[in-house]
Write a protein that holds these residues in place. Structure first.
Motif, PDB file in Angstrom:
ATOM      1  N   GLY A 108      39.181  26.974  58.547  1.00  0.00           N
ATOM      2  CA  GLY A 108      39.718  28.317  58.390  1.00  0.00           C
ATOM      3  C   GLY A 108      41.162  28.288  57.926  1.00  0.00           C
ATOM      4  N   ARG A 109      41.960  27.397  58.508  1.00  0.00           N
ATOM      5  CA  ARG A 109      43.361  27.290  58.100  1.00  0.00           C
ATOM      6  C   ARG A 109      43.472  26.792  56.666  1.00  0.00           C
ATOM      7  N   SER A 110      42.628  25.834  56.310  1.00  0.00           N
ATOM      8  CA  SER A 110      42.667  25.299  54.959  1.00  0.00           C
ATOM      9  C   SER A 110      42.286  26.362  53.931  1.00  0.00           C
ATOM     10  N   LEU A 111      41.242  27.121  54.217  1.00  0.00           N
ATOM     11  CA  LEU A 111      40.808  28.168  53.286  1.00  0.00           C
ATOM     12  C   LEU A 111      41.855  29.262  53.158  1.00  0.00           C
ATOM     13  N   ALA A 112      42.532  29.579  54.256  1.00  0.00           N
ATOM     14  CA  ALA A 112      43.593  30.596  54.198  1.00  0.00           C
ATOM     15  C   ALA A 112      44.720  30.138  53.284  1.00  0.00           C
ATOM     16  N   ALA A 113      45.074  28.857  53.370  1.00  0.00           N
ATOM     17  CA  ALA A 113      46.122  28.324  52.505  1.00  0.00           C
ATOM     18  C   ALA A 113      45.680  28.336  51.044  1.00  0.00           C
ATOM     19  N   GLN A 114      44.411  27.981  50.802  1.00  0.00           N
ATOM     20  CA  GLN A 114      43.899  28.009  49.435  1.00  0.00           C
ATOM     21  C   GLN A 114      43.878  29.432  48.891  1.00  0.00           C
ATOM     22  N   GLU A 115      43.507  30.371  49.742  1.00  0.00           N
ATOM     23  CA  GLU A 115      43.464  31.772  49.324  1.00  0.00           C
ATOM     24  C   GLU A 115      44.856  32.266  48.949  1.00  0.00           C
ATOM     25  N   ALA A 116      45.859  31.888  49.736  1.00  0.00           N
ATOM     26  CA  ALA A 116      47.235  32.287  49.439  1.00  0.00           C
ATOM     27  C   ALA A 116      47.691  31.692  48.110  1.00  0.00           C
ATOM     28  N   GLU A 117      47.316  30.440  47.866  1.00  0.00           N
ATOM     29  CA  GLU A 117      47.688  29.796  46.605  1.00  0.00           C
ATOM     30  C   GLU A 117      46.990  30.452  45.428  1.00  0.00           C
ATOM     31  N   LEU A 118      45.727  30.832  45.592  1.00  0.00           N
ATOM     32  CA  LEU A 118      45.013  31.522  44.516  1.00  0.00           C
ATOM     33  C   LEU A 118      45.637  32.875  44.223  1.00  0.00           C
ATOM     34  N   ARG A 119      46.086  33.585  45.268  1.00  0.00           N
ATOM     35  CA  ARG A 119      46.764  34.867  45.052  1.00  0.00           C
ATOM     36  C   ARG A 119      48.059  34.659  44.282  1.00  0.00           C
ATOM     37  N   ARG A 120      48.788  33.591  44.622  1.00  0.00           N
ATOM     38  CA  ARG A 120      50.035  33.306  43.908  1.00  0.00           C
ATOM     39  C   ARG A 120      49.751  32.996  42.444  1.00  0.00           C
ATOM     40  N   GLN A 121      48.721  32.198  42.183  1.00  0.00           N
ATOM     41  CA  GLN A 121      48.383  31.847  40.815  1.00  0.00           C
ATOM     42  C   GLN A 121      47.933  33.067  40.024  1.00  0.00           C
ATOM     43  N   ARG A 122      47.124  33.913  40.659  1.00  0.00           N
ATOM     44  CA  ARG A 122      46.664  35.113  39.970  1.00  0.00           C
ATOM     45  C   ARG A 122      47.829  36.043  39.664  1.00  0.00           C
ATOM     46  N   SER A 123      48.758  36.157  40.600  1.00  0.00           N
ATOM     47  CA  SER A 123      49.933  36.994  40.383  1.00  0.00           C
ATOM     48  C   SER A 123      50.749  36.468  39.211  1.00  0.00           C
ATOM     49  N   ALA A 124      50.879  35.138  39.110  1.00  0.00           N
ATOM     50  CA  ALA A 124      51.635  34.548  38.003  1.00  0.00           C
ATOM     51  C   ALA A 124      50.950  34.818  36.668  1.00  0.00           C
ATOM     52  N   VAL A 125      49.626  34.709  36.644  1.00  0.00           N
ATOM     53  CA  VAL A 125      48.890  34.972  35.402  1.00  0.00           C
ATOM     54  C   VAL A 125      49.029  36.437  34.990  1.00  0.00           C
ATOM     55  N   GLU A 126      48.906  37.349  35.951  1.00  0.00           N
ATOM     56  CA  GLU A 126      49.036  38.771  35.639  1.00  0.00           C
ATOM     57  C   GLU A 126      50.446  39.092  35.162  1.00  0.00           C
ATOM     58  N   ARG A 127      51.444  38.424  35.734  1.00  0.00           N
ATOM     59  CA  ARG A 127      52.825  38.643  35.313  1.00  0.00           C
ATOM     60  C   ARG A 127      53.017  38.196  33.867  1.00  0.00           C
ATOM     61  N   MET A 128      52.433  37.060  33.501  1.00  0.00           N
ATOM     62  CA  MET A 128      52.554  36.582  32.127  1.00  0.00           C
ATOM     63  C   MET A 128      51.819  37.498  31.159  1.00  0.00           C
ATOM     64  N   ARG A 129      50.676  38.028  31.581  1.00  0.00           N
ATOM     65  CA  ARG A 129      49.933  38.951  30.723  1.00  0.00           C
ATOM     66  C   ARG A 129      50.704  40.242  30.509  1.00  0.00           C
ATOM     67  N   ALA A 130      51.344  40.734  31.556  1.00  0.00           N
ATOM     68  CA  ALA A 130      52.051  42.011  31.473  1.00  0.00           C
ATOM     69  C   ALA A 130      53.370  41.887  30.718  1.00  0.00           C
ATOM     70  N   ARG A 131      54.081  40.789  30.922  1.00  0.00           N
ATOM     71  CA  ARG A 131      55.409  40.652  30.332  1.00  0.00           C
ATOM     72  C   ARG A 131      55.424  39.848  29.041  1.00  0.00           C
ATOM     73  N   GLY A 132      54.342  39.161  28.759  1.00  0.00           N
ATOM     74  CA  GLY A 132      54.345  38.246  27.635  1.00  0.00           C
ATOM     75  C   GLY A 132      54.506  36.835  28.169  1.00  0.00           C
ATOM     76  N   ALA A 133      53.941  35.889  27.465  1.00  0.00           N
ATOM     77  CA  ALA A 133      53.871  34.527  27.976  1.00  0.00           C
ATOM     78  C   ALA A 133      55.238  33.962  28.325  1.00  0.00           C
ATOM     79  N   ARG A 134      56.206  34.077  27.425  1.00  0.00           N
ATOM     80  CA  ARG A 134      57.502  33.435  27.665  1.00  0.00           C
ATOM     81  C   ARG A 134      58.286  34.144  28.757  1.00  0.00           C
ATOM     82  N   LEU A 135      58.388  35.460  28.683  1.00  0.00           N
ATOM     83  CA  LEU A 135      59.133  36.198  29.703  1.00  0.00           C
ATOM     84  C   LEU A 135      58.439  36.078  31.053  1.00  0.00           C
ATOM     85  N   GLY A 136      57.114  36.032  31.028  1.00  0.00           N
ATOM     86  CA  GLY A 136      56.355  35.943  32.270  1.00  0.00           C
ATOM     87  C   GLY A 136      56.511  34.622  32.985  1.00  0.00           C
TER      88      GLY A 136
END
Length: 277
Positions: free
Chosen positions: A90-118
């Motif tokens: 459970g602890r391991s999956l929670a950490a993986q879930e948090a990392e996936l949220r961080r990665q998804r947030s980074a991808v969405e930021r790059m999509r919204a702002r443009g690759a370089r600015l993102g």
């Protein structure tokens, strides 16, 4: 014959695998690693699986589908400690879930702002919001990415004030281009005592003086400080000392490719001397 005297029905490994939803090869692997004991074999020498074995196979299959490593399933079964294994999972999956949220947030930021600015942190990207379209060059963003790696988000945000000033003052941008052209001409063919070295240093010093004046008078510096203060209030753990991921300036110089001619180095020294007067 009385029903209680009828021997329980046994199935072959292929049927057991099909029922559980796995493969005979996987079941053989379970046996090999000690996850399941070898079942009895029939007269033909083939493995036979009964009801209890099927239950065990279903149990292993469900646990594996939940992400539990086969070795952990085996150890938990041997120690009768399934609850502790699930707690760790459970602890391991929670950490993986948090990392996936961080990665998804980074991808969405790059999509919204443009690759370089993102690629830049929120603090630095917000510093550049609202500037005229096309006023920020790719080289500006690349430079800020390097600055963020060396000095962290706060240091890069402070350096972004230069980009903001030049983006809002075309004349300042043109002067910057002229200075960089003069400095770029100081290659290995130029002696360190060539008059062009001192001229380029004087140009750089004059430009930096004007740039700092524009940053102060236009309110850019105040905007920068307000953003940094707000960011540090929201990220107290990241304020102050750079994080471990941030490289020291000395370390960065040793790891960053650069090729400065002796004339260019002398020009930089002269700029420092002029600034110190």
């Amino acid at each position: 014959m009385h029903p209680s005297l009828i021997p329980p029905r046994l199935v072959r490994i292929g049927d057991a695998a099909a029922f559980v939803g796995t493969t005979p090869r996987a079941i053989r692997h379970y046996h090999a690693i000690g996850l399941m004991p070898e079942p009895e074999r029939g007269a033909d020498g083939r493995r036979r699986y009964g009801y209890e074995e099927l239950i065990r196979l279903l149990w292993v299959r469900r646990m594996a589908d939940a992400g539990v490593a086969l070795e952990s399933i085996r150890d938990a079964a041997a120690a009768d400690d399934l609850a502790a294994t699930l707690e760790r999972l459970g602890r391991s999956l929670a950490a993986q879930e948090a990392e996936l949220r961080r990665q998804r947030s980074a991808v969405e930021r790059m999509r919204a702002r443009g690759a370089r600015l993102g690629l830049l942190s929120d603090l630095v990207a917000e510093r550049l919001e609202g500037l005229p379209e096309g006023s920020i060059r790719e080289a500006d963003l690349d430079g800020l990415l390097v600055m963020e790696r060396i000095f962290g988000p706060v240091g890069a945000a402070a350096n972004a004030s230069r980009t903001v000033a030049m983006a809002t003052d075309p004349a300042l941008r043109e002067e910057s281009d002229r200075v960089e052209t003069a400095e770029g001409a100081l290659d290995d063919t130029v002696p360190v005592d060539d008059p062009r070295v001192a001229q380029a240093a004087a140009q750089r010093h004059a430009f930096e003086t004007r740039l700092l004046d524009v940053i102060e008078r236009s309110g850019i510096a105040a905007q920068e400080q307000a953003l940094i203060d707000a960011w540090e209030a929201e990220h107290p753990d990241d304020a102050g000392e750079p994080s471990e991921r941030v490289m020291s300036a000395v370390e960065a110089v040793g790891k960053t490719p650069y090729d400065l001619s002796p004339a260019r180095v002398r020009c930089m020294e002269l700029v420092e001397e002029l600034a110190a007067r």
